[in-house]
Each structure stands twice: as C-alpha cells, then as structure tokens.
Design a protein around this motif. Structure first.
Motif, PDB file in Angstrom:
ATOM      1  N   LYS A  99       0.835  -1.205   0.000  1.00  0.00           N
ATOM      2  CA  LYS A  99       0.000   0.000   0.000  1.00  0.00           C
ATOM      3  C   LYS A  99       0.870   1.255   0.000  1.00  0.00           C
ATOM      4  O   LYS A  99       0.615   2.213  -0.737  1.00  0.00           O
TER       5      LYS A  99
ATOM      6  N   ASP B 252      -6.935   9.553   1.141  1.00  0.00           N
ATOM      7  CA  ASP B 252      -6.573   8.172   1.424  1.00  0.00           C
ATOM      8  C   ASP B 252      -6.068   7.526   0.133  1.00  0.00           C
ATOM      9  O   ASP B 252      -6.028   8.166  -0.928  1.00  0.00           O
TER      10      ASP B 252
ATOM     11  N   PRO C 261      -7.230   5.142  -2.058  1.00  0.00           N
ATOM     12  CA  PRO C 261      -8.090   5.127  -3.246  1.00  0.00           C
ATOM     13  C   PRO C 261      -8.259   6.508  -3.868  1.00  0.00           C
ATOM     14  O   PRO C 261      -8.233   6.650  -5.098  1.00  0.00           O
ATOM     15  N   LYS C 262      -8.435   7.532  -3.043  1.00  0.00           N
ATOM     16  CA  LYS C 262      -8.561   8.898  -3.552  1.00  0.00           C
ATOM     17  C   LYS C 262      -7.276   9.339  -4.240  1.00  0.00           C
ATOM     18  O   LYS C 262      -7.301   9.970  -5.299  1.00  0.00           O
TER      19      LYS C 262
ATOM     20  N   LYS D  80      -7.080   7.650  -7.627  1.00  0.00           N
ATOM     21  CA  LYS D  80      -8.051   8.234  -8.547  1.00  0.00           C
ATOM     22  C   LYS D  80      -7.589   9.587  -9.044  1.00  0.00           C
ATOM     23  O   LYS D  80      -7.664   9.882 -10.251  1.00  0.00           O
TER      24      LYS D  80
ATOM     25  N   LEU E 158      -8.850   0.653  -8.813  1.00  0.00           N
ATOM     26  CA  LEU E 158      -9.355   1.315  -7.607  1.00  0.00           C
ATOM     27  C   LEU E 158      -9.904   0.284  -6.615  1.00  0.00           C
ATOM     28  O   LEU E 158      -9.730   0.407  -5.394  1.00  0.00           O
ATOM     29  N   GLN E 159     -10.580  -0.735  -7.141  1.00  0.00           N
ATOM     30  CA  GLN E 159     -11.048  -1.815  -6.270  1.00  0.00           C
ATOM     31  C   GLN E 159      -9.861  -2.553  -5.656  1.00  0.00           C
ATOM     32  O   GLN E 159      -9.896  -2.957  -4.488  1.00  0.00           O
ATOM     33  N   THR E 160      -8.799  -2.694  -6.454  1.00  0.00           N
ATOM     34  CA  THR E 160      -7.610  -3.382  -5.963  1.00  0.00           C
ATOM     35  C   THR E 160      -6.962  -2.615  -4.822  1.00  0.00           C
ATOM     36  O   THR E 160      -6.577  -3.201  -3.800  1.00  0.00           O
TER      37      THR E 160
ATOM     38  N   GLN F  98      -8.395  -0.548  -2.857  1.00  0.00           N
ATOM     39  CA  GLN F  98      -9.266  -0.647  -1.686  1.00  0.00           C
ATOM     40  C   GLN F  98      -9.016  -1.970  -0.947  1.00  0.00           C
ATOM     41  O   GLN F  98      -8.966  -2.014   0.288  1.00  0.00           O
TER      42      GLN F  98
ATOM     43  N   CYS G 101      -5.875  -1.701   1.017  1.00  0.00           N
ATOM     44  CA  CYS G 101      -6.097  -0.954   2.260  1.00  0.00           C
ATOM     45  C   CYS G 101      -6.696  -1.857   3.338  1.00  0.00           C
ATOM     46  O   CYS G 101      -6.281  -1.814   4.506  1.00  0.00           O
ATOM     47  N   GLU G 102      -7.679  -2.660   2.951  1.00  0.00           N
ATOM     48  CA  GLU G 102      -8.334  -3.523   3.934  1.00  0.00           C
ATOM     49  C   GLU G 102      -7.381  -4.609   4.430  1.00  0.00           C
ATOM     50  O   GLU G 102      -7.374  -4.938   5.624  1.00  0.00           O
TER      51      GLU G 102
END
Length: 235
Positions: A52, A75, A77-78, A81, A112-114, A116, A119-120
């Motif tokens: 990350k 964060d 994802p932002k 983007k 973007l899903q990746t 995220q 992050c999780e």
C-alpha cells in the motif's frame, strides 16, 4: 513446512523495477521495492503495509512531478483516482480515443477496487501500521504475494504512462536525462566548458547551476518543436 516454503520463495517486483529504469534514480521507492521483496521472503504479512505504501509513494511522486501535489488528507483510493485523472492514458494519435478510453477507465476502476482491497488487507492483517492482537489470525505467503503483485501491476502502469508524458512535455520537476534532444541542440550552440582536465557539456552546467534557466530554455525548445510539428501536419 510453511516456514521452509517461505524461506525458499523469492518474489521480484519485475514490472516496477523495469518502469523505474525509465527515469532518474528514485532511492526511496527502490528501497520500498526491496523491502517488499525481503518481507515476502521472511515476514510475508509485512508486505500488506509495504505494498500500500509503495502505491501511495508513486502516486505522490507523479503528482509532485506534474506540479499538483497530493492533498495530505487523501486516502489511498482517492490518491490513485486523482493520479489517474491527471495522466494521459492513451497514445496521442490513437484513432478511436473515446472507445479506448472507456475500456481503459473500466480497467482503472478495477485498479481502484484493488487498492481498496490493499487498504483492507493492510488494516486487518498488516504488521506495522496500527498494531494488532499478538494472537490474531494471520494470512500467509499466498495472500501477501497477491498484495505485492497487485501493487507491482498498478505502479508499473502508472509510472510508465507518467514517464512517457514527461519526455514529451516537461512537468514541474524537470530531469536532465529526459530531454536528450534539447540537451544535444543546446550543446551544439555553445562551446564545451573546459575546467582543468574536465570537459563539461553546456546543457548540464546550465541544469546544475541555474535550474530555472534550464527549464525556461527547455520550454521554449519544446514550444518551437511542437509548433513545427503542427505546421508540418497542416501542409
């Protein structure tokens, strides 16, 4: 058995390493790459934090290069983007840019899903960022490798696109090695500088001694080159 498999495993961030060769040395990013590779060989779940961090570092580097620094409150994802929104994702001469852009943007949404997911994974299973219960369940090498591979794919794509753009149009941060055509043209107009037994190229001396003057001369060169290219297309 699992520890033996981890010790024999050697993952390399091939895409990111190759992409970094397109630009000047970036020691901090290279250290992050090495840390990911070493973590996967010894402490796999540390790779969730590092993967990350690598994506965030490259996004911030890209934005700084083009003169649009990242907001410290963004964060991951932002940050990704905003970075992709500022990059030219297609070759400038593509015959069907809208259709191609739609397809590329679908892929970007997958990225973007990746991020995220990264992050999780970092929040729930990383070792360094928030601390965790010493007896909490852990993921293993397979999941950590997935995180590293995802980061490698995202970073290599972003950095290659970014470096391609910088060689065509200088950004806020200008790197000498990106502009061989200008350097050669400038050196032809001025004599080599003799300093004892050293021969110094005028373009490099200007870059090192008056960076703003170098940027101004480069901008004028690029503008003249682009004007000449446009006139050639009109003929």
């Amino acid at each position: 058995m699992a520890e033996s498999a981890a010790s024999e495993f050697r993952f390399e961030m091939v895409g990111t390493r190759e992409a970094l060769k397109l630009g000047p040395p970036a020691e901090a990013i290279e250290q992050q790459i090495q840390a990911i590779e070493e973590a996967l060989a010894s402490i796999p779940d540390f790779a969730f934090d590092l993967s990350k961090t690598l994506v965030e570092s490259v996004c911030k580097t890209v934005l700084a290069d083009i003169g649009q620094p990242a907001d410290p409150n963004w964060d991951a994802p932002k940050l990704l983007k905003e970075t992709t929104n500022r990059l030219s994702l297609l070759p400038p001469s593509h015959p069907n840019p809208q259709k191609a852009r739609d397809s590329v943007e679908k892929t970007i949404r997958g990225m973007l899903q990746t991020i995220q997911g990264l992050c999780e994974l970092r929040n729930n299973y990383g070792m360094a960022s928030h601390g965790r219960d010493g007896f909490a369940p852990r993921l293993d090498l397979r999941q950590a490798t997935l995180a590293a591979q995802a980061a490698d794919t995202i970073v290599s794509f972003l950095y290659r696109i970014h470096r391609d753009a910088l060689t065509q149009k200088p950004g806020a941060r200008v790197y000498y090695e990106d502009h061989e055509d200008f350097n050669e043209a400038f050196d032809q107009d001025y004599e080599v500088i003799q300093l004892g037994g050293l021969e110094l190229m005028p373009s490099r001396v200007l870059y090192l001694c008056d960076h703003e003057a170098y940027k101004a001369a480069l901008a004028e060169f690029v503008a003249d080159r682009d004007d000449a290219a446009d006139e050639g297309e009109e003929v």
